[in-house]
Design a protein around this motif. Structure first.
Motif, PDB file in Angstrom:
ATOM      1  N   ARG A   1       0.834  -1.207   0.000  1.00  0.00           N
ATOM      2  CA  ARG A   1       0.000   0.000   0.000  1.00  0.00           C
ATOM      3  C   ARG A   1       0.869   1.258   0.000  1.00  0.00           C
ATOM      4  NH1 ARG A   1      -5.215   1.526   1.513  1.00  0.00           N
ATOM      5  NH2 ARG A   1      -5.360   3.572   2.520  1.00  0.00           N
ATOM      6  N   ILE A   2       1.890   1.274   0.829  1.00  0.00           N
ATOM      7  CA  ILE A   2       2.753   2.454   0.942  1.00  0.00           C
ATOM      8  C   ILE A   2       3.478   2.739  -0.369  1.00  0.00           C
ATOM      9  CG2 ILE A   2       4.858   3.340   2.042  1.00  0.00           C
ATOM     10  CD1 ILE A   2       3.925   1.917   4.609  1.00  0.00           C
ATOM     11  N   THR A   3       3.945   1.691  -1.034  1.00  0.00           N
ATOM     12  CA  THR A   3       4.719   1.872  -2.266  1.00  0.00           C
ATOM     13  C   THR A   3       3.838   2.004  -3.500  1.00  0.00           C
ATOM     14  OG1 THR A   3       4.931  -0.537  -2.522  1.00  0.00           O
ATOM     15  CG2 THR A   3       6.724   0.613  -1.374  1.00  0.00           C
ATOM     16  N   GLY A   4       2.534   1.768  -3.364  1.00  0.00           N
ATOM     17  CA  GLY A   4       1.665   1.819  -4.535  1.00  0.00           C
ATOM     18  C   GLY A   4       1.983   0.729  -5.542  1.00  0.00           C
ATOM     19  N   TRP A   5       2.491  -0.397  -5.072  1.00  0.00           N
ATOM     20  CA  TRP A   5       2.927  -1.483  -5.955  1.00  0.00           C
ATOM     21  C   TRP A   5       1.741  -2.078  -6.712  1.00  0.00           C
ATOM     22  CZ3 TRP A   5       7.288  -3.243  -7.905  1.00  0.00           C
ATOM     23  CH2 TRP A   5       7.352  -4.541  -8.418  1.00  0.00           C
ATOM     24  N   THR A   6       1.847  -2.133  -8.038  1.00  0.00           N
ATOM     25  CA  THR A   6       0.756  -2.655  -8.868  1.00  0.00           C
ATOM     26  C   THR A   6       1.181  -3.820  -9.754  1.00  0.00           C
ATOM     27  OG1 THR A   6       1.226  -1.104 -10.681  1.00  0.00           O
ATOM     28  CG2 THR A   6      -0.321  -0.366  -8.973  1.00  0.00           C
ATOM     29  N   GLN A   7       2.470  -4.134  -9.768  1.00  0.00           N
ATOM     30  CA  GLN A   7       2.945  -5.196 -10.658  1.00  0.00           C
ATOM     31  C   GLN A   7       2.574  -6.570 -10.110  1.00  0.00           C
ATOM     32  OE1 GLN A   7       5.227  -4.772 -13.442  1.00  0.00           O
ATOM     33  NE2 GLN A   7       6.342  -2.883 -13.041  1.00  0.00           N
ATOM     34  N   PRO A   8       2.504  -7.567 -10.966  1.00  0.00           N
ATOM     35  CA  PRO A   8       2.327  -8.936 -10.471  1.00  0.00           C
ATOM     36  C   PRO A   8       3.583  -9.372  -9.717  1.00  0.00           C
ATOM     37  CG  PRO A   8       2.809  -8.941 -12.826  1.00  0.00           C
ATOM     38  CD  PRO A   8       2.589  -7.504 -12.441  1.00  0.00           C
ATOM     39  N   ALA A   9       3.465 -10.450  -8.960  1.00  0.00           N
ATOM     40  CA  ALA A   9       4.612 -10.971  -8.220  1.00  0.00           C
ATOM     41  C   ALA A   9       5.784 -11.210  -9.171  1.00  0.00           C
ATOM     42  CB  ALA A   9       4.230 -12.267  -7.503  1.00  0.00           C
ATOM     43  N   GLN A  10       6.946 -10.723  -8.807  1.00  0.00           N
ATOM     44  CA  GLN A  10       8.103 -10.777  -9.695  1.00  0.00           C
ATOM     45  C   GLN A  10       8.860 -12.100  -9.624  1.00  0.00           C
ATOM     46  OE1 GLN A  10       8.926  -7.813 -11.805  1.00  0.00           O
ATOM     47  NE2 GLN A  10       6.768  -7.932 -11.217  1.00  0.00           N
ATOM     48  N   ARG A  11       8.861 -12.740  -8.443  1.00  0.00           N
ATOM     49  CA  ARG A  11       9.603 -14.001  -8.318  1.00  0.00           C
ATOM     50  C   ARG A  11       8.765 -14.998  -7.500  1.00  0.00           C
ATOM     51  NH1 ARG A  11      15.253 -13.953  -6.127  1.00  0.00           N
ATOM     52  NH2 ARG A  11      15.317 -15.829  -7.407  1.00  0.00           N
ATOM     53  N   PRO A  12       7.616 -15.399  -8.033  1.00  0.00           N
ATOM     54  CA  PRO A  12       6.721 -16.256  -7.241  1.00  0.00           C
ATOM     55  C   PRO A  12       7.219 -17.681  -7.060  1.00  0.00           C
ATOM     56  CG  PRO A  12       5.869 -15.995  -9.470  1.00  0.00           C
ATOM     57  CD  PRO A  12       7.052 -15.066  -9.355  1.00  0.00           C
ATOM     58  N   ASP A  13       8.214 -18.072  -7.851  1.00  0.00           N
ATOM     59  CA  ASP A  13       8.632 -19.480  -7.841  1.00  0.00           C
ATOM     60  C   ASP A  13      10.031 -19.681  -7.260  1.00  0.00           C
ATOM     61  OD1 ASP A  13       6.224 -20.191  -9.160  1.00  0.00           O
ATOM     62  OD2 ASP A  13       7.104 -19.626 -11.076  1.00  0.00           O
ATOM     63  N   VAL A  14      10.433 -18.806  -6.331  1.00  0.00           N
ATOM     64  CA  VAL A  14      11.749 -18.978  -5.711  1.00  0.00           C
ATOM     65  C   VAL A  14      11.804 -20.315  -4.980  1.00  0.00           C
ATOM     66  CG1 VAL A  14      13.400 -18.044  -4.065  1.00  0.00           C
ATOM     67  CG2 VAL A  14      11.977 -16.492  -5.408  1.00  0.00           C
ATOM     68  N   ASP A  15      12.907 -21.035  -5.148  1.00  0.00           N
ATOM     69  CA  ASP A  15      13.081 -22.319  -4.460  1.00  0.00           C
ATOM     70  C   ASP A  15      13.688 -22.037  -3.086  1.00  0.00           C
ATOM     71  OD1 ASP A  15      13.681 -24.840  -3.555  1.00  0.00           O
ATOM     72  OD2 ASP A  15      14.550 -25.547  -5.433  1.00  0.00           O
TER      73      ASP A  15
ATOM     74  N   ASP B   1       8.238  12.274  -0.084  1.00  0.00           N
ATOM     75  CA  ASP B   1       6.885  12.367   0.456  1.00  0.00           C
ATOM     76  C   ASP B   1       6.067  11.129   0.133  1.00  0.00           C
ATOM     77  OD1 ASP B   1       7.312  14.917   1.482  1.00  0.00           O
ATOM     78  OD2 ASP B   1       6.824  15.849  -0.436  1.00  0.00           O
ATOM     79  N   THR B   2       6.354  10.497  -1.002  1.00  0.00           N
ATOM     80  CA  THR B   2       5.675   9.269  -1.391  1.00  0.00           C
ATOM     81  C   THR B   2       6.741   8.246  -1.762  1.00  0.00           C
ATOM     82  OG1 THR B   2       5.481  10.092  -3.654  1.00  0.00           O
ATOM     83  CG2 THR B   2       3.596  10.421  -2.202  1.00  0.00           C
ATOM     84  N   HIS B   3       6.338   6.990  -1.832  1.00  0.00           N
ATOM     85  CA  HIS B   3       7.346   5.931  -1.899  1.00  0.00           C
ATOM     86  C   HIS B   3       7.000   4.916  -2.977  1.00  0.00           C
ATOM     87  CE1 HIS B   3       8.934   7.637   1.792  1.00  0.00           C
ATOM     88  NE2 HIS B   3       7.682   7.749   2.174  1.00  0.00           N
ATOM     89  N   TRP B   4       8.013   4.234  -3.461  1.00  0.00           N
ATOM     90  CA  TRP B   4       7.848   3.297  -4.562  1.00  0.00           C
ATOM     91  C   TRP B   4       8.943   2.240  -4.475  1.00  0.00           C
ATOM     92  CZ3 TRP B   4      10.214   7.908  -4.591  1.00  0.00           C
ATOM     93  CH2 TRP B   4      11.493   7.987  -5.141  1.00  0.00           C
ATOM     94  N   PHE B   5       8.817   1.224  -5.300  1.00  0.00           N
ATOM     95  CA  PHE B   5       9.863   0.211  -5.434  1.00  0.00           C
ATOM     96  C   PHE B   5      10.377   0.258  -6.855  1.00  0.00           C
ATOM     97  CE2 PHE B   5      11.671  -3.988  -6.251  1.00  0.00           C
ATOM     98  CZ  PHE B   5      12.460  -4.166  -5.126  1.00  0.00           C
ATOM     99  N   MET B   6      11.661   0.519  -7.019  1.00  0.00           N
ATOM    100  CA  MET B   6      12.275   0.556  -8.344  1.00  0.00           C
ATOM    101  C   MET B   6      12.696  -0.853  -8.728  1.00  0.00           C
ATOM    102  SD  MET B   6      15.602   2.671  -9.754  1.00  0.00           S
ATOM    103  CE  MET B   6      14.748   4.245  -9.790  1.00  0.00           C
ATOM    104  N   ASN B   7      11.987  -1.401  -9.707  1.00  0.00           N
ATOM    105  CA  ASN B   7      12.248  -2.765 -10.169  1.00  0.00           C
ATOM    106  C   ASN B   7      13.345  -2.738 -11.211  1.00  0.00           C
ATOM    107  OD1 ASN B   7      12.069  -5.324 -11.390  1.00  0.00           O
ATOM    108  ND2 ASN B   7       9.908  -5.492 -10.890  1.00  0.00           N
ATOM    109  N   TYR B   8      14.386  -3.548 -11.030  1.00  0.00           N
ATOM    110  CA  TYR B   8      15.517  -3.558 -11.937  1.00  0.00           C
ATOM    111  C   TYR B   8      15.371  -4.537 -13.092  1.00  0.00           C
ATOM    112  CZ  TYR B   8      17.981  -1.000  -8.246  1.00  0.00           C
ATOM    113  OH  TYR B   8      18.359  -0.085  -7.294  1.00  0.00           O
ATOM    114  N   ARG B   9      14.278  -5.304 -13.125  1.00  0.00           N
ATOM    115  CA  ARG B   9      14.100  -6.281 -14.188  1.00  0.00           C
ATOM    116  C   ARG B   9      12.879  -5.939 -15.016  1.00  0.00           C
ATOM    117  NH1 ARG B   9      15.271 -12.238 -11.453  1.00  0.00           N
ATOM    118  NH2 ARG B   9      17.523 -12.029 -11.301  1.00  0.00           N
TER     119      ARG B   9
END
Length: 265
Positions: free
Chosen positions: A129-143, A254-262
């Protein structure tokens, strides 16, 4: 027009801090502009591809970027950056000619909710919620079984959800999330799960058999340790929004996000 980060700065300045858009010269390479913006804001989300709009696009996913072009957008890539949406791609102009475009729009960012002392909080949902993240899960299949076997210990569940959800990147482009904890401080009982450009290391003190109860320890560049009795996701939420936290990032953003490198779709 020669595209550089300076050129991009000038174009964004022309659009201003609110809603704005422009057609760019036809000879400009849209992919080059996308790459420059990606280097600044991380991996974009695709809103429109070959004239077809992603059916999941709504106000929380950058729909405001498409408003100026009605149904004329051919491609559109979008970034959530603080309280602004930034988009680029191509759209048909009034003569039906496909041209590169640059567009910005205001982004409504939900306020983080207050936490009662006895409240049972899902800190990962709070972080989304804080980051406003809207992307699908990036690594759902981590072993995780393999990773935990290699490390010789189970790992906190909220950390694993962070990696699965956000993937490779950094909160506010500053706090880098390790995809697997580092063991370089294991002789001190510490596992490193994140770090910053200022060389602060965010760790757990791996005491006890329940990783979800491990406290967070910050080791500063000068070797000093400061302990916080909370989980990793709670720690990140607090440093993002609490201006009084000793490692706060709220004083810078003032607002926050996650910078995705992939790259992601």
């Amino acid at each position: 027009m020669e595209l550089t980060q300076v050129t991009v700065n000038d174009l964004l300045a022309q659009l201003g801090p609110g809603d704005g858009w422009m057609y760019l010269p036809s000879e400009l390479d849209p992919q080059e502009l996308t790459d420059l913006l990606g280097g600044r804001y991380g991996a974009p989300r695709t809103l429109v591809l070959d004239g077809f709009t992603d059916p999941t696009v709504d106000e929380s996913r950058g729909a405001a970027l498409l408003v100026p072009f009605e149904d004329r957008a051919v491609t559109m890539r979008a970034w959530a950056y603080g309280d602004q949406w930034v988009g680029t791609g191509t759209a048909r102009d009034a003569e039906g000619i496909e041209r590169p475009v640059l567009v910005v729009a205001r982004r409504e960012v939900p306020e983080p909710l207050a936490v009662a002392p006895d409240e049972d909080v899902d800190w990962m949902q709070r972080l989304i919620r804080i980051t406003g993240w809207t992307q699908p899960a990036q690594r759902p299949d981590v072993d995780w079984a393999e990773a935990e076997s290699r490390l010789g210990t189970a790992l906190p569940s909220d950390y694993k959800r962070m990696v699965e959800t956000f993937g490779v990147g950094a909160f506010d482009g500053f706090l880098g999330l390790n995809q697997e904890p580092w063991t370089g401080l294991r002789e001190d009982g510490l596992l490193i799960w994140a770090g910053t450009e200022h060389e602060d290391l965010y760790c757990w003190r791996a005491d006890g058999d329940d990783p979800d109860r491990w406290p967070v320890v910050v080791r500063s560049f000068d070797g000093e340790d400061l302990l916080f009795d909370c989980q990793a996701a709670a720690f990140v939420c607090r440093i993002l929004v609490d201006p009084h936290h000793p490692y706060t990032m709220a004083r810078y953003f003032d607002t926050h996000w996650f910078m995705n490198y992939r790259e992601s779709g």
